[in-house]
Design a protein around this motif. Structure first.
Motif, PDB file in Angstrom:
ATOM      1  N   VAL A 173      21.184  20.462  17.235  1.00  0.00           N
ATOM      2  CA  VAL A 173      21.721  19.112  17.431  1.00  0.00           C
ATOM      3  C   VAL A 173      20.911  18.092  16.630  1.00  0.00           C
ATOM      4  N   GLN A 214      21.924  18.342  12.973  1.00  0.00           N
ATOM      5  CA  GLN A 214      23.283  17.804  12.803  1.00  0.00           C
ATOM      6  C   GLN A 214      23.298  16.286  12.894  1.00  0.00           C
ATOM      7  N   SER A 215      22.565  15.737  13.852  1.00  0.00           N
ATOM      8  CA  SER A 215      22.600  14.283  14.063  1.00  0.00           C
ATOM      9  C   SER A 215      21.962  13.524  12.908  1.00  0.00           C
ATOM     10  N   ARG A 259      20.036   8.234  16.427  1.00  0.00           N
ATOM     11  CA  ARG A 259      21.097   9.135  15.969  1.00  0.00           C
ATOM     12  C   ARG A 259      21.229  10.361  16.859  1.00  0.00           C
ATOM     13  N   LEU A 260      20.121  10.763  17.466  1.00  0.00           N
ATOM     14  CA  LEU A 260      20.128  11.969  18.280  1.00  0.00           C
ATOM     15  C   LEU A 260      20.700  11.759  19.679  1.00  0.00           C
ATOM     16  N   ARG A 313      24.567  11.819  20.318  1.00  0.00           N
ATOM     17  CA  ARG A 313      25.143  13.155  20.152  1.00  0.00           C
ATOM     18  C   ARG A 313      24.782  14.059  21.329  1.00  0.00           C
TER      19      ARG A 313
END
Length: 213
Positions: free
Chosen positions: A197, A200-201, A11-12, A15
């Motif tokens: 980040v 958020q991710s 997921r990171l 982004r």
């Protein structure tokens, strides 16, 4: 990134690539003790791990709380919609990661601190262990025992209908995940941006900022 990489990186990384296309990233997954040694020795710039980080000259930034859930075989008598407590965790069936993994220590610490509230005879954890949560979850799915699963790993590790997850009563056990870096590093603003980040991710609720330790 000890234990967390398979659940955070998918997921990171997309982004990060979208927001910082020129970023050159090198990822290292290993146990916390080794990671901190590499960090203080200058081999790593920053580390994502469970706090607190016990190392000299290290500054940390809390990111989010990662709560534990109790993973049990779907046939377990505990109701899927109910809340559980430490008394519901049969430590004789508790499957943990092998020695050296911080998640193992965190699970044992939770059981130990609540032991006085639990009925006698819970016993010691099962003599079963693994080097990955994926293996532990397979053991649970096949009825070998139960385990504590970090919330950050839920989406990846609960696709098997043979496993059900139970949430603990308040206060829920868990750990705080954050970033660590050397106090002398000139890149603190970069690490703070990375932390934003990450939160958020993952779609997690960010921790209220505290003074770094």
């Amino acid at each position: 990134i000890p234990t967390l990489a398979p659940y955070i990186l998918p997921r990171l990384l997309p982004r990060l690539q979208a927001q910082y296309p020129q970023l050159r990233l090198e990822v290292r997954e290993t146990q916390t003790k080794i990671l901190l040694g590499e960090l203080t020795g200058g081999e790593r710039d920053t580390a994502l791990l469970a706090l607190p980080a016990e190392a000299a000259d290290i500054e940390t930034m809390p990111l989010f709380d990662d709560r534990f859930l109790l993973a049990v075989p779907s046939s377990d008598r505990l109701p899927a919609r109910g809340r559980v407590g430490i008394a519901d965790v049969d430590q004789r069936r508790l499957i943990l990661l092998e020695e050296g993994h911080c998640l193992r220590d965190q699970a044992l610490a939770f059981c130990a601190t609540k032991q006085r509230d639990a009925p006698a005879g819970l016993g010691s954890p099962a003599g079963l262990g693994a080097t990955s949560l994926a293996t532990v979850m397979q053991m649970v799915a096949n009825g070998y025992g139960v385990t504590l699963l970090p919330e950050v790993a839920v989406d990846a590790e609960t696709r098997d209908a043979r496993v059900k997850l139970l949430r603990f009563s308040e206060p829920q056990p868990g750990r705080n995940i954050g970033l660590a870096w050397r106090r002398t590093s000139p890149r603190k603003k970069d690490f703070a941006a990375l932390g934003e980040v990450i939160v958020q991710s993952l779609g997690m609720s960010a921790r209220t900022p505290r003074n770094a330790k």
